[in-house]
Design a protein around this motif. Structure first.
Motif, mmCIF file in Angstrom:
data_model
loop_
_atom_site.group_PDB
_atom_site.id
_atom_site.type_symbol
_atom_site.label_atom_id
_atom_site.label_comp_id
_atom_site.label_asym_id
_atom_site.label_seq_id
_atom_site.Cartn_x
_atom_site.Cartn_y
_atom_site.Cartn_z
ATOM 1 N N LEU A 52 -21.093 5.678 11.223
ATOM 2 C CA LEU A 52 -21.490 6.649 12.236
ATOM 3 C C LEU A 52 -21.943 5.874 13.462
ATOM 4 C CD1 LEU A 52 -22.380 9.475 13.285
ATOM 5 C CD2 LEU A 52 -24.575 9.058 12.170
ATOM 6 N N ASP A 53 -21.296 6.128 14.595
ATOM 7 C CA ASP A 53 -21.749 5.581 15.875
ATOM 8 C C ASP A 53 -22.605 6.633 16.552
ATOM 9 O OD1 ASP A 53 -20.574 3.095 15.714
ATOM 10 O OD2 ASP A 53 -18.774 3.660 16.815
ATOM 11 N N CYS A 54 -23.878 6.310 16.768
ATOM 12 C CA CYS A 54 -24.809 7.233 17.417
ATOM 13 C C CYS A 54 -24.747 7.069 18.928
ATOM 14 C CB CYS A 54 -26.233 6.967 16.933
ATOM 15 S SG CYS A 54 -26.437 7.157 15.156
ATOM 16 N N GLU A 55 -25.147 8.104 19.643
ATOM 17 C CA GLU A 55 -25.079 8.090 21.104
ATOM 18 C C GLU A 55 -25.941 7.005 21.727
ATOM 19 O OE1 GLU A 55 -26.367 11.939 22.459
ATOM 20 O OE2 GLU A 55 -28.256 11.784 21.370
ATOM 21 N N ASP A 56 -26.944 6.504 21.003
ATOM 22 C CA ASP A 56 -27.804 5.447 21.548
ATOM 23 C C ASP A 56 -27.248 4.049 21.297
ATOM 24 O OD1 ASP A 56 -28.274 4.979 18.860
ATOM 25 O OD2 ASP A 56 -30.432 5.328 18.964
ATOM 26 N N GLY A 57 -26.048 3.958 20.693
ATOM 27 C CA GLY A 57 -25.409 2.674 20.451
ATOM 28 C C GLY A 57 -25.620 2.115 19.066
ATOM 29 N N THR A 58 -26.390 2.791 18.227
ATOM 30 C CA THR A 58 -26.643 2.334 16.864
ATOM 31 C C THR A 58 -25.464 2.691 15.970
ATOM 32 O OG1 THR A 58 -29.003 2.728 17.160
ATOM 33 C CG2 THR A 58 -28.223 2.533 14.895
ATOM 34 N N ARG A 59 -25.089 1.772 15.100
ATOM 35 C CA ARG A 59 -24.075 2.076 14.084
ATOM 36 C C ARG A 59 -24.765 2.122 12.729
ATOM 37 N NH1 ARG A 59 -18.061 -0.071 13.511
ATOM 38 N NH2 ARG A 59 -17.936 1.428 15.201
ATOM 39 N N LEU A 60 -24.462 3.181 11.979
ATOM 40 C CA LEU A 60 -25.014 3.353 10.638
ATOM 41 C C LEU A 60 -23.892 3.279 9.612
ATOM 42 C CD1 LEU A 60 -27.329 6.411 11.349
ATOM 43 C CD2 LEU A 60 -27.983 4.013 11.278
ATOM 44 N N ARG A 61 -24.140 2.642 8.496
ATOM 45 C CA ARG A 61 -23.234 2.642 7.349
ATOM 46 C C ARG A 61 -23.808 3.640 6.368
ATOM 47 N NH1 ARG A 61 -20.328 -1.870 6.403
ATOM 48 N NH2 ARG A 61 -19.571 -1.282 8.446
ATOM 49 N N LEU A 62 -23.031 4.680 6.022
ATOM 50 C CA LEU A 62 -23.534 5.814 5.255
ATOM 51 C C LEU A 62 -22.768 6.038 3.959
ATOM 52 C CD1 LEU A 62 -23.701 8.343 8.228
ATOM 53 C CD2 LEU A 62 -25.612 7.036 7.271
ATOM 54 N N GLY A 76 -28.185 6.025 4.447
ATOM 55 C CA GLY A 76 -27.583 4.771 4.847
ATOM 56 C C GLY A 76 -28.518 3.884 5.624
ATOM 57 N N ARG A 77 -27.926 2.845 6.219
ATOM 58 C CA ARG A 77 -28.683 1.846 6.966
ATOM 59 C C ARG A 77 -27.988 1.512 8.279
ATOM 60 N NH1 ARG A 77 -32.715 -0.430 4.436
ATOM 61 N NH2 ARG A 77 -32.835 -0.439 2.193
ATOM 62 N N SER A 78 -28.790 1.082 9.222
ATOM 63 C CA SER A 78 -28.276 0.573 10.481
ATOM 64 C C SER A 78 -27.623 -0.782 10.197
ATOM 65 C CB SER A 78 -29.423 0.430 11.480
ATOM 66 O OG SER A 78 -28.986 -0.203 12.635
ATOM 67 N N VAL A 79 -26.400 -0.979 10.716
ATOM 68 C CA VAL A 79 -25.717 -2.243 10.463
ATOM 69 C C VAL A 79 -25.634 -3.121 11.678
ATOM 70 C CG1 VAL A 79 -24.445 -1.507 8.442
ATOM 71 C CG2 VAL A 79 -23.449 -1.123 10.693
ATOM 72 N N ARG A 80 -25.605 -2.536 12.870
ATOM 73 C CA ARG A 80 -25.579 -3.310 14.108
ATOM 74 C C ARG A 80 -25.561 -2.360 15.278
ATOM 75 N NH1 ARG A 80 -20.612 -3.069 16.512
ATOM 76 N NH2 ARG A 80 -18.894 -2.500 15.191
ATOM 77 N N ALA A 81 -25.856 -2.875 16.437
ATOM 78 C CA ALA A 81 -25.752 -2.079 17.664
ATOM 79 C C ALA A 81 -24.349 -2.244 18.210
ATOM 80 C CB ALA A 81 -26.776 -2.541 18.687
ATOM 81 N N THR A 82 -23.740 -1.169 18.657
ATOM 82 C CA THR A 82 -22.424 -1.254 19.259
ATOM 83 C C THR A 82 -22.549 -1.729 20.698
ATOM 84 O OG1 THR A 82 -22.511 1.073 19.881
ATOM 85 C CG2 THR A 82 -21.466 0.563 17.787
ATOM 86 N N ALA A 83 -21.459 -2.191 21.263
ATOM 87 C CA ALA A 83 -21.488 -2.754 22.615
ATOM 88 C C ALA A 83 -21.845 -1.716 23.662
ATOM 89 C CB ALA A 83 -20.140 -3.381 22.943
ATOM 90 N N GLU A 84 -21.307 -0.520 23.531
ATOM 91 C CA GLU A 84 -21.550 0.526 24.529
ATOM 92 C C GLU A 84 -21.938 1.816 23.838
ATOM 93 O OE1 GLU A 84 -18.376 1.092 27.292
ATOM 94 O OE2 GLU A 84 -17.830 -1.013 27.228
ATOM 95 N N PRO A 85 -23.010 2.479 24.272
ATOM 96 C CA PRO A 85 -23.361 3.783 23.709
ATOM 97 C C PRO A 85 -22.251 4.800 23.982
ATOM 98 C CG PRO A 85 -25.159 2.915 25.039
ATOM 99 C CD PRO A 85 -23.970 2.017 25.258
#
Length: 86
Positions: A52-62, A76-85
């Motif tokens: 799941l890519d969240c609007e704030d740039g966070t990626r979650l593995r669910l 799930g857990r946060s796995v990394r921040a994406t480059a662009e929200p």
């Protein structure tokens, strides 16, 4: 409760826009609901982790614990921040 918008990324690369509501947030762990039309998704997709890519740039593995045609219950857990929200 943490709410927002994001995109569910399926294994075949499809990105599905959704609204989410997470009731628990411990460090990088999340638990809650993804609200979207799931009637066109093969339930076999729920047998593996989804992103799941969240609007704030966070990626979650669910992982999906329960589903209907209108929502997915996930943890799930946060796995990394994406480059662009989104």
């Amino acid at each position: 409760m943490h709410t927002g918008k994001g995109c569910l990324i399926l294994r075949d690369g499809r990105r599905l826009p959704l609204d989410f509501r997470f009731g628990r947030s411990f460090d990088d762990a999340r638990s809650g609901y993804l609200h979207l039309d799931t009637s066109g998704i093969d339930p076999a997709c729920y047998g593996s982790e989804l992103d799941l890519d969240c609007e704030d740039g966070t990626r979650l593995r669910l992982v999906v614990s329960h589903f209907s045609d209108r929502y997915l219950a996930v943890s799930g857990r946060s796995v990394r921040a994406t480059a662009e929200p989104l």
